[in-house]
Write a protein that holds these residues in place. Structure first.
Motif, PDB file in Angstrom:
ATOM      1  N   VAL A   1       0.863  -1.178   0.000  1.00 48.22           N
ATOM      2  CA  VAL A   1       0.000   0.000   0.000  1.00 48.22           C
ATOM      3  C   VAL A   1       0.901   1.229   0.000  1.00 48.22           C
ATOM      4  N   ALA A   2       0.721   2.087  -0.994  1.00 50.68           N
ATOM      5  CA  ALA A   2       1.547   3.291  -1.124  1.00 50.68           C
ATOM      6  C   ALA A   2       0.694   4.527  -0.885  1.00 50.68           C
ATOM      7  N   VAL A   3       1.233   5.459  -0.111  1.00 48.14           N
ATOM      8  CA  VAL A   3       0.548   6.726   0.163  1.00 48.14           C
ATOM      9  C   VAL A   3       1.441   7.853  -0.341  1.00 48.14           C
ATOM     10  N   VAL A   4       0.908   8.657  -1.260  1.00 51.05           N
ATOM     11  CA  VAL A   4       1.682   9.707  -1.915  1.00 51.05           C
ATOM     12  C   VAL A   4       1.364  11.065  -1.311  1.00 51.05           C
TER      13      VAL A   4
ATOM     14  N   VAL B   1       5.568   8.007  -0.106  1.00 50.36           N
ATOM     15  CA  VAL B   1       6.195   8.975  -1.009  1.00 50.36           C
ATOM     16  C   VAL B   1       5.964  10.370  -0.425  1.00 50.36           C
ATOM     17  N   ASP B   2       7.040  11.089  -0.103  1.00 46.27           N
ATOM     18  CA  ASP B   2       6.962  12.433   0.488  1.00 46.27           C
ATOM     19  C   ASP B   2       6.023  12.472   1.695  1.00 46.27           C
TER      20      ASP B   2
ATOM     21  N   LEU C   1      10.145   6.006  -0.313  1.00 43.28           N
ATOM     22  CA  LEU C   1      10.744   5.921  -1.643  1.00 43.28           C
ATOM     23  C   LEU C   1      10.202   7.029  -2.520  1.00 43.28           C
ATOM     24  N   SER C   2      10.822   7.222  -3.678  1.00 41.69           N
ATOM     25  CA  SER C   2      10.370   8.250  -4.615  1.00 41.69           C
ATOM     26  C   SER C   2       9.253   7.685  -5.486  1.00 41.69           C
TER      27      SER C   2
ATOM     28  N   LEU D   1       8.669   3.941  -7.127  1.00 40.12           N
ATOM     29  CA  LEU D   1       7.395   3.240  -6.957  1.00 40.12           C
ATOM     30  C   LEU D   1       6.908   2.652  -8.278  1.00 40.12           C
ATOM     31  N   VAL D   2       6.883   3.474  -9.332  1.00 39.40           N
ATOM     32  CA  VAL D   2       6.334   2.996 -10.609  1.00 39.40           C
ATOM     33  C   VAL D   2       7.288   2.046 -11.325  1.00 39.40           C
ATOM     34  N   SER D   3       8.564   2.110 -11.014  1.00 40.43           N
ATOM     35  CA  SER D   3       9.516   1.211 -11.673  1.00 40.43           C
ATOM     36  C   SER D   3       9.606  -0.147 -10.973  1.00 40.43           C
ATOM     37  N   GLU D   4       9.349  -0.180  -9.665  1.00 41.48           N
ATOM     38  CA  GLU D   4       9.476  -1.423  -8.905  1.00 41.48           C
ATOM     39  C   GLU D   4       8.186  -2.239  -8.842  1.00 41.48           C
ATOM     40  N   PHE D   5       7.034  -1.580  -9.024  1.00 39.17           N
ATOM     41  CA  PHE D   5       5.752  -2.238  -8.772  1.00 39.17           C
ATOM     42  C   PHE D   5       4.799  -2.119  -9.959  1.00 39.17           C
ATOM     43  N   HIS D   6       3.913  -3.097 -10.051  1.00 33.95           N
ATOM     44  CA  HIS D   6       2.715  -2.950 -10.875  1.00 33.95           C
ATOM     45  C   HIS D   6       1.775  -2.075 -10.062  1.00 33.95           C
ATOM     46  N   THR D   7       1.467  -0.894 -10.553  1.00 32.85           N
ATOM     47  CA  THR D   7       0.770   0.106  -9.744  1.00 32.85           C
ATOM     48  C   THR D   7      -0.708   0.216 -10.101  1.00 32.85           C
ATOM     49  N   VAL D   8      -1.524   0.373  -9.055  1.00 36.15           N
ATOM     50  CA  VAL D   8      -2.957   0.609  -9.214  1.00 36.15           C
ATOM     51  C   VAL D   8      -3.284   1.894  -8.473  1.00 36.15           C
ATOM     52  N   GLY D   9      -3.632   2.939  -9.217  1.00 37.53           N
ATOM     53  CA  GLY D   9      -3.911   4.236  -8.612  1.00 37.53           C
ATOM     54  C   GLY D   9      -5.394   4.416  -8.331  1.00 37.53           C
TER      55      GLY D   9
END
Length: 238
Positions: free
Chosen positions: A6-9, A35-36, A64-65, A69-77
């Motif tokens: 789970v990523a929080v931007v 992220v930030d 992480l930046s 995030l987008v380079s390491e993971f399959h992302t779902v926004g």
């Protein structure tokens, strides 16, 4: 599949990060990416809101930046504001969390569920770099949800991805490594330039391609085959 992260931007309040960490703990998610982030010390609101997640999910969060995030993971926004049709590709097509649950269950890749800021969510520029878009069905009169609420609803709907430890992946849907998919995108972008595809349309074409590939979850063999076709076409042109 591995449990999605789970990523929080760019969250502005630590309390929301704590709320998300608690929801993660409730529904079996473990890896929190930031992220930030705001200040998240032991004396912050985050630890007050996190419940038992203060013992593991929150202190183990990784910063992480967005690039990483987008380079390491399959992302779902996740976004509350969506486009209505296929003429605009930044926020369309999109899935509901319930639809997403069935789709991601077959993905053999590191996946990140990405949530944005309290006030404006994820920007168009950020969504353009994300593989899939999801939106929580809500009233047209007031579709915007609090960041912590949105994450809680989404994680509840996706709980089977984190809590069903015995579910076996479909071996026929073994998704290609992110590195291979990113290499395909790079090659496709170069191919557009080589065939003199109108420069003003390339970004839009690449967004459409990223969305299409993001929904289909190609295997390593499939992505390598398509990449080979591109290379063969280039050789024929030369």
């Amino acid at each position: 599949m591995s449990k999605p992260a789970v990523a929080v931007v760019d969250a502005k309040t630590s309390g929301n990060v704590g709320t998300i960490a608690r929801a993660m703990k409730n529904f079996g998610f473990e890896e929190l990416l930031l992220v930030d982030p705001p200040y998240l010390g032991r004396d912050s609101e985050a630890y007050g809101f996190a419940g038992q997640a203060r013992e593991d999910v929150l202190p183990n969060a990784r910063e992480l930046s967005f690039d990483d995030l987008v380079s390491e993971f399959h992302t779902v926004g996740f976004t509350a504001i969506t486009n209505e049709d296929a003429t605009k590709h930044v926020r369309f097509p999109f899935r509901t969390p319930a639809e997403l649950s069935a789709s991601l269950a077959d993905v053999e890749a590191d996946t990140a569920l990405v949530f944005g800021r309290e006030r404006v969510g994820l920007t168009n520029d950020e969504l353009a770099r994300i593989d899939e878009v999801a939106s929580i069905p809500a009233s047209h009169d007031y579709p915007v949800m609090n960041l912590g609420q949105a994450a809680t609803v989404a994680l509840y709907e996706l709980r089977d991805l984190a809590m069903n430890e015995t579910q076996l992946p479909d071996v026929e849907r073994h998704r290609a490594e992110e590195e291979s998919i990113e290499r395909f995108y790079d090659h496709a972008e170069a191919f557009l330039a080589e065939i003199d595809y109108p420069e003003e349309k390339r970004d839009k074409a690449m967004r459409m391609l990223r969305r299409m590939v993001g929904r289909t979850h190609p295997t390593g063999r499939e992505i390598n085959t398509v990449l080979g076709l591109l290379r063969r076409a280039e050789n024929q042109m030369e």
